[in-house]
Design an enzyme around this catalytic site. Structure first.
Site, short mmCIF file in Angstrom:
data_model
loop_
_atom_site.label_atom_id
_atom_site.label_comp_id
_atom_site.label_asym_id
_atom_site.label_seq_id
_atom_site.Cartn_x
_atom_site.Cartn_y
_atom_site.Cartn_z
N LYS A 53 0.87 -1.12 -0.20
CA LYS A 53 -0.03 0.15 -0.07
C LYS A 53 0.89 1.35 0.07
CE LYS A 53 -3.71 -2.46 1.90
NZ LYS A 53 -4.58 -3.07 2.94
N GLN A 97 -4.97 -1.97 9.17
CA GLN A 97 -5.13 -3.39 8.59
C GLN A 97 -5.67 -4.50 9.32
OE1 GLN A 97 -3.44 -3.74 5.41
NE2 GLN A 97 -4.23 -5.89 5.71
N ASP A 120 -11.48 2.03 3.10
CA ASP A 120 -11.71 0.46 2.79
C ASP A 120 -13.08 0.37 2.62
OD1 ASP A 120 -9.64 -1.22 2.91
OD2 ASP A 120 -9.53 -1.44 4.95
#
Ligand code: NAP
Length: 287
Positions: A53, A97, A120
């Protein structure tokens, strides 16, 4: 017939290039998109994802802030960090995460992220918008699947789509997105009866099961579009999808490979979400 292979590497690279161009334009206006990534603990796979990322941020010109926290951090401390990032005007996207260590309540944490910074697309506010067809920040893997289909000029409207899997991160949201694109959608799961018959009726099959080679040649109809979301590590260390690519590709009209299909789309769509979040927070659209 041999299926056309949908090249997720190429399509994801195109999307990252588009994000890079738009990010450069935003920077000319004095806006620097910024993503904060929080990693808790030392999970090896999570560390790789976070590294990738960061690399994608570097490529697209998006600023990235990285917070690597101890495995045994208290839930309250993590929430405090999220609150700080929620309140910072220079941070447009916040990504925690997953998975988190067992002592931390994942749902509670995801609820703390400001919906407008939820790149997300997992916050219930954004999943609610998804269900009424109004989401801006869509979950990355499902949104990537729709991009793969659309950018391959495959018509979704009016087609029978079968999604195998009903997880909150893939199966459910991709079924919502296919419905928004006017497909007639059936969602299968481990309790579905006569699953082979259902899959055989599908013009578009999305396999998100987590079982290597689950979808076999005799289960799909001639000319079906087959999207393989699965990433399964075999005992020999190789990666396998949820679809028996070698044989299904002889019957499908389009198919995604593993690796190089859906996989690379997730990060590309994350970059796109960071850009959309930065624009929306600077007066360029609603979330
Ligand atoms: P998950 O949470 O384990 O969900 C799997 C789904 O498959 C569940 O809904 C389950 O049904 C269903 N299922 C299990 N066995 C089945 C069977 N025999 N027949 C029909 N349905 C069955 O998995 P996930 O997180 O959605 O991920 C699915 C796959 O995609 C995994 O291989 C994962 O690694 C991969 N993935 C890839 C990406 C990416 O490419 N970037 C992102 C996310 C996930 P129940 O609900 O009834 O248990």
């Amino acid at each position: 017939m041999l299926a056309n292979i949908i090249d997720g590497k190429k399509i994801s690279a195109d999307i990252k290039d588009e994000v890079k161009n738009e990010t450069a334009k935003l920077k000319e206006k004095g806006i620097e998109p910024c993503l904060a990534v929080i990693l808790v603990g030392n999970d090896a796979a999570s560390q790789v994802y976070v590294r990738n990322k960061k690399k994608a941020c570097e490529y697209t010109g998006i600023k990235s802030l990285s917070y690597e926290l101890d495995e045994d951090i208290k839930e309250d401390e993590l929430i405090k960090l999220i609150d700080e990032l929620n309140n910072r005007d220079d941070v447009n996207g916040i990504l925690v995460q997953l998975p988190l260590p067992k002592h931390i309540d994942e749902q509670k944490i995801l609820l703390k992220i400001k919906p407008s910074k939820d790149v997300d697309g997992f916050h219930p506010y954004n999943t609610g918008l998804l269900s009424i067809g109004k989401a801006v920040l869509k979950p990355c893997t499902p949104a990537g699947i729709i991009e793969l289909i659309n950018r391959s000029n495959i018509e979704i409207s009016g087609k029978n789509a079968v999604v195998i899997g009903r997880s909150n991160i893939v199966g459910k949201p991709v079924s919502m997105l296919l419905l928004s694109e006017n497909a007639t959608v059936t969602v299968c799961h481990s309790k579905t009866k006569d699953i082979n018959k259902t899959i055989k009726n599908a013009d578009i099959v999305v396999a998100a099961v987590g079982i290597p080679y689950f979808v076999k040649e005799d289960m799909v109809k001639d000319g079906a579009v087959v999207i393989d979301v699965g990433i399964n590590r075999l005992e020999n260390g190789h990666l396998a999808g949820d679809v028996d690519f070698e044989n299904v590709s002889k019957k499908a009209s389009y198919i995604t490979p593993v690796p190089g299909g859906v996989g690379p789309m997730t990060i590309a769509m994350l970059m796109k979400n960071c850009l959309l979040a930065a624009k929306a927070q600077n007066g360029g659209g609603d979330i």
